[in-house]
Design a protein around this motif. Structure first.
Motif, PDB file in Angstrom:
ATOM      1  N   GLU A 148       0.851  -1.191   0.000  1.00  0.00           N
ATOM      2  CA  GLU A 148       0.000   0.000   0.000  1.00  0.00           C
ATOM      3  C   GLU A 148       0.884   1.237   0.000  1.00  0.00           C
ATOM      4  O   GLU A 148       1.867   1.310   0.726  1.00  0.00           O
ATOM      5  N   GLN A 176       0.443   5.317   0.490  1.00  0.00           N
ATOM      6  CA  GLN A 176      -0.493   6.353   0.906  1.00  0.00           C
ATOM      7  C   GLN A 176       0.154   7.725   0.774  1.00  0.00           C
ATOM      8  O   GLN A 176       1.359   7.866   0.920  1.00  0.00           O
ATOM      9  N   ASN A 210       4.828   3.959   2.503  1.00  0.00           N
ATOM     10  CA  ASN A 210       4.799   2.692   1.768  1.00  0.00           C
ATOM     11  C   ASN A 210       4.859   1.545   2.764  1.00  0.00           C
ATOM     12  O   ASN A 210       5.809   1.454   3.549  1.00  0.00           O
ATOM     13  N   SER A 266      -3.686   2.642   7.798  1.00  0.00           N
ATOM     14  CA  SER A 266      -3.944   2.048   6.494  1.00  0.00           C
ATOM     15  C   SER A 266      -5.335   2.430   5.996  1.00  0.00           C
ATOM     16  O   SER A 266      -6.265   2.577   6.790  1.00  0.00           O
ATOM     17  N   GLN A 267      -5.448   2.568   4.690  1.00  0.00           N
ATOM     18  CA  GLN A 267      -6.754   2.751   4.065  1.00  0.00           C
ATOM     19  C   GLN A 267      -7.413   1.399   3.811  1.00  0.00           C
ATOM     20  O   GLN A 267      -8.581   1.335   3.454  1.00  0.00           O
ATOM     21  N   LYS A 268      -6.635   0.322   3.976  1.00  0.00           N
ATOM     22  CA  LYS A 268      -7.130  -1.047   3.789  1.00  0.00           C
ATOM     23  C   LYS A 268      -6.764  -1.882   5.024  1.00  0.00           C
ATOM     24  O   LYS A 268      -5.990  -2.828   4.936  1.00  0.00           O
TER      25      LYS A 268
END
Length: 174
Positions: free
Chosen positions: A10, A12, A75, A152-154
């Motif tokens: 991920e 961001q 990251n 985290s967005q996930k």
């Protein structure tokens, strides 16, 4: 050297509208001042600066500050047996977290400002945090140090990848 397979990845960036309004508002003051003095020849403000100093401030604050925040990124990668975190441009190399040092981990909803004082690389009473935006992530609890929060967005995918990575063995040849 064989690389570890990536179980989760991920990247961001800062996406908060209010942050960009503030950054671009500050930069706009320098843009207006620089071009007002340059084009009209009049002084901007009570204590104006001229020439090289005005150009340096315009480049640093008017262009450099927004560009710096635009390029900033978090990251996160999960590999079998470890997590890699790189907060660019502050980390030249990723921070490697071996999962055998992690006692427990959980999905969390947190208050970035109240618990950690904001976003970025933050230290608080609850430990260290790497976060860019939002209020969700995974908190790692270690055997011998304070917890670490990874924003985290996930968060569900990150949690599942950590579960899979912790239960698998890292097999690389170096």
């Amino acid at each position: 050297m064989a690389s570890l397979p990536i179980l989760f990845q991920e990247k961001q960036r800062f996406t908060q509208v209010w942050l960009w309004v503030v950054l671009l508002g500050v930069a706009a003051i320098f843009w207006v001042g620089f071009f007002y003095q340059l084009l009209s020849g009049n002084n901007f403000g009570r204590n104006p600066i001229v020439g090289v100093e005005a150009a340096v401030l315009f480049v640093l604050v008017g262009i450099g500050l927004p560009y710096f925040f635009y390029k900033m990124s978090l990251n996160t990668e999960v590999h079998p047996g470890q997590i890699s975190i790189r907060f660019f441009p502050f980390h030249i190399k990723p921070v490697q977290i071996p999962l055998h040092l992690v006692r427990d981990y959980e999905k969390v909803t947190y208050n970035a400002i109240g618990e950690y004082g904001g976003w970025g690389i933050r230290w608080g009473f609850r430990g260290k945090a790497y976060n860019m935006s939002g209020n969700q992530g995974v908190q790692l609890h270690f055997y011998n140090r304070k917890p670490l929060l990874i924003g985290s967005q996930k968060p569900d995918e990150l949690f599942e990848a950590i579960s899979q990575a912790k239960n698998s063995k890292a097999t690389t040849t170096e």
